[in-house]
Design an enzyme around this catalytic site. Structure first.
Site, PDB file in Angstrom:
ATOM      1  N   CYS A  83       0.824  -1.219   0.000  1.00 22.57           N
ATOM      2  CA  CYS A  83       0.000   0.000   0.000  1.00 22.57           C
ATOM      3  C   CYS A  83       0.854   1.263   0.000  1.00 22.57           C
ATOM      4  O   CYS A  83       0.320   2.370  -0.112  1.00 22.57           O
ATOM      5  CB  CYS A  83      -0.918   0.008   1.214  1.00 22.57           C
ATOM      6  SG  CYS A  83      -1.866  -1.510   1.400  1.00 22.57           S
ATOM      7  N   HIS A 333      -9.251   3.796  -0.909  1.00 21.20           N
ATOM      8  CA  HIS A 333      -7.890   3.274  -0.791  1.00 21.20           C
ATOM      9  C   HIS A 333      -7.564   2.343  -1.958  1.00 21.20           C
ATOM     10  O   HIS A 333      -7.511   1.126  -1.803  1.00 21.20           O
ATOM     11  CB  HIS A 333      -7.767   2.559   0.560  1.00 21.20           C
ATOM     12  CG  HIS A 333      -6.389   2.063   0.894  1.00 21.20           C
ATOM     13  ND1 HIS A 333      -5.233   2.591   0.359  1.00 21.20           N
ATOM     14  CD2 HIS A 333      -5.990   1.065   1.749  1.00 21.20           C
ATOM     15  CE1 HIS A 333      -4.183   1.945   0.841  1.00 21.20           C
ATOM     16  NE2 HIS A 333      -4.618   1.017   1.680  1.00 21.20           N
TER      17      HIS A 333
END
Ligand code: COA
Length: 385
Positions: A83, A333
């Site tokens: 991420c 996200h």
């Protein structure tokens, strides 16, 4: 080393974008950044993406995306750090410009996560944990962060209400962000009564599954005013660090050591400390992560971030505004794009163009982008010059 500036930014509204492909999303964000900067070419490009292979069956993204942007034969590099891929792409582009190797560099991130079902997305994300020691035993990211939350609650007396307040605050910001996936207000009751995912984390404690891309244009600070009409925003600090990837190998679940180290390096390069940061975008992949991160960044003492959040200190009008974009929780996200999405918000705020969510008078902001349960982190400090 040359000083580096951001002169262009690009993004689109993030969400579940069935009608768009990964390449469409990325090209749109890249063109938006190029047009925003007003440059007529790029010398090099970096793409942050966590798992094009598992989410859409496409690897070799660097060449594919250079091709679809129409910039071949410029060198293109894909960067992967789970991420934190987007933030690490910025770090790579920063190094290339600072070194003098290239002048105009496109840094970007993309992820198309909703083409697989929920199980497929959970599996793809879990490959960023320790496969043998965590994932094969049934751990997922909601499960790992739930263990952090339980430990934090036990040690510091964090209440369920304080934890929920992180989501309430981030949705209060996201409602003012036209790019947010879930731009709706969220009451404390809604968060606290939402579906249980991994005790004590509920659906509204979790960042969602998102499609999206973001991009930025870097150049040497000394060339910025000639190349672009935009006020140059200097990248004054940068730091990256790693930590043991498996949670059980760490001496303290609640201390995100990679964030501590990355922030220390960024503060040192910028010549400032946490008190001189006006606002920050941080990696709230789960509500508990925001609390641990703002402590690791030195904004709040260990064990106090929950109380500070409940007291409004991290709200837009608080003493340290956190996640004015809505954060991962409300903005979304798309894992590889998140780090550059944070840079989009910092630059927007520092230009004074954030509209209703503008924080008055901000001159310096920090972005913290984290991989997995904290195994990698990259921090950047941006400021008005
Ligand atoms: N805010 C508001 N609404 C949300 C939301 C959010 N953050 N996330 C999901 N929703 C809504 C959806 O729109 C959907 O609404 P609908 O039923 O009206 O269509 C509903 O809540 C259920 O969402 P869905 O995506 O179907 O839930 P799910 O059970 O498949 O997945 C999670 C929920 C929490 C498991 C999944 O979002 C997840 O894994 N999140 C964490 C991602 C992650 O680990 N990222 C990496 C971090 S390291």
């Amino acid at each position: 080393m040359r000083d580096v500036a951001v002169i262009g930014i690009g993004i689109q509204k993030w969400g579940e974008l069935w009608e768009r492909s990964l390449r469409d999303l990325w090209v749109e964000a890249a063109l938006n950044a190029i047009n925003d900067a007003g440059v007529d070419h790029i010398d090099s490009m970096y793409v942050g993406c966590m798992s094009g292979g598992l989410f859409v069956g496409q690897e070799h993204l660097s060449s594919l995306l250079a091709d679809y942007l129409g910039v071949c034969p410029v060198p293109a590099t894909r960067v992967e750090s789970a991420c934190a891929s987007g933030g690490m792409a910025l770090r790579s582009g920063f190094i290339e410009v600072a070194s003098g190797l290239s002048d105009i560099v496109l840094v970007s991130g993309v992820e198309k996560m909703t083409d697989v079902d929920g199980g497929g997305a959970t599996y793809a994300l879990a490959t960023a944990a320790d496969a043998e020691y965590e994932v094969y035993q049934g751990a997922t990211f909601p499960g790992l962060y739930a263990m952090v939350a339980r430990d934090y609650m036990h040690r510091y007396g964090l209440t369920r209400e304080q934890l929920a307040q992180v989501a309430v605050k981030n949705h209060d910001n996201g409602v003012l962000n036209p790019h947010a996936q879930f731009p709706m207000k969220m009451s404390l009751e809604t968060v606290m009564n939402s579906t249980m995912i991994a005790d004590p984390l509920r659906l509204m404690d979790c960042s969602p599954i998102t499609d999206g891309a973001a991009a930025a244009i870097l150049c040497p600070l000394e060339m910025a005013r000639d190349l672009s009409k935009n006020p140059p925003i200097k990248v004054s600090g940068m730091g990256a660090a790693t930590d043991r990837i498996a949670l059980h190998d760490r001496p303290d679940f609640c201390e995100f050591r990679a964030t501590v180290k990355a922030a220390e390096a960024a503060y040192k390069m910028a010549g400032v400390g946490p008190d001189e940061i006006d606002f920050a975008e941080v990696h709230d992949c789960f509500t508990i992560a925001e609390l641990c991160v703002i402590e690791a960044l030195g904004f709040f003492a260990r064990g106090t971030a929950g109380q500070a959040t409940a007291a409004g200190e991290t709200a837009r009008d608080g003493k340290k505004p956190i996640n004015t974009s809505g954060g991962l929780k409300s903005k979304g996200h798309p894992v590889g794009a998140t780090g550059i999405g944070q840079i989009h918000e910092l630059v927007t705020q520092l230009r004074g163009t954030a509209g209703e969510r503008q924080v008055a008078g901000v001159k310096r902001g920090l972005a913290q982008n984290m991989g997995g349960s904290g195994g990698s982190t990259v921090c950047h400090i941006l400021e008005v010059v």
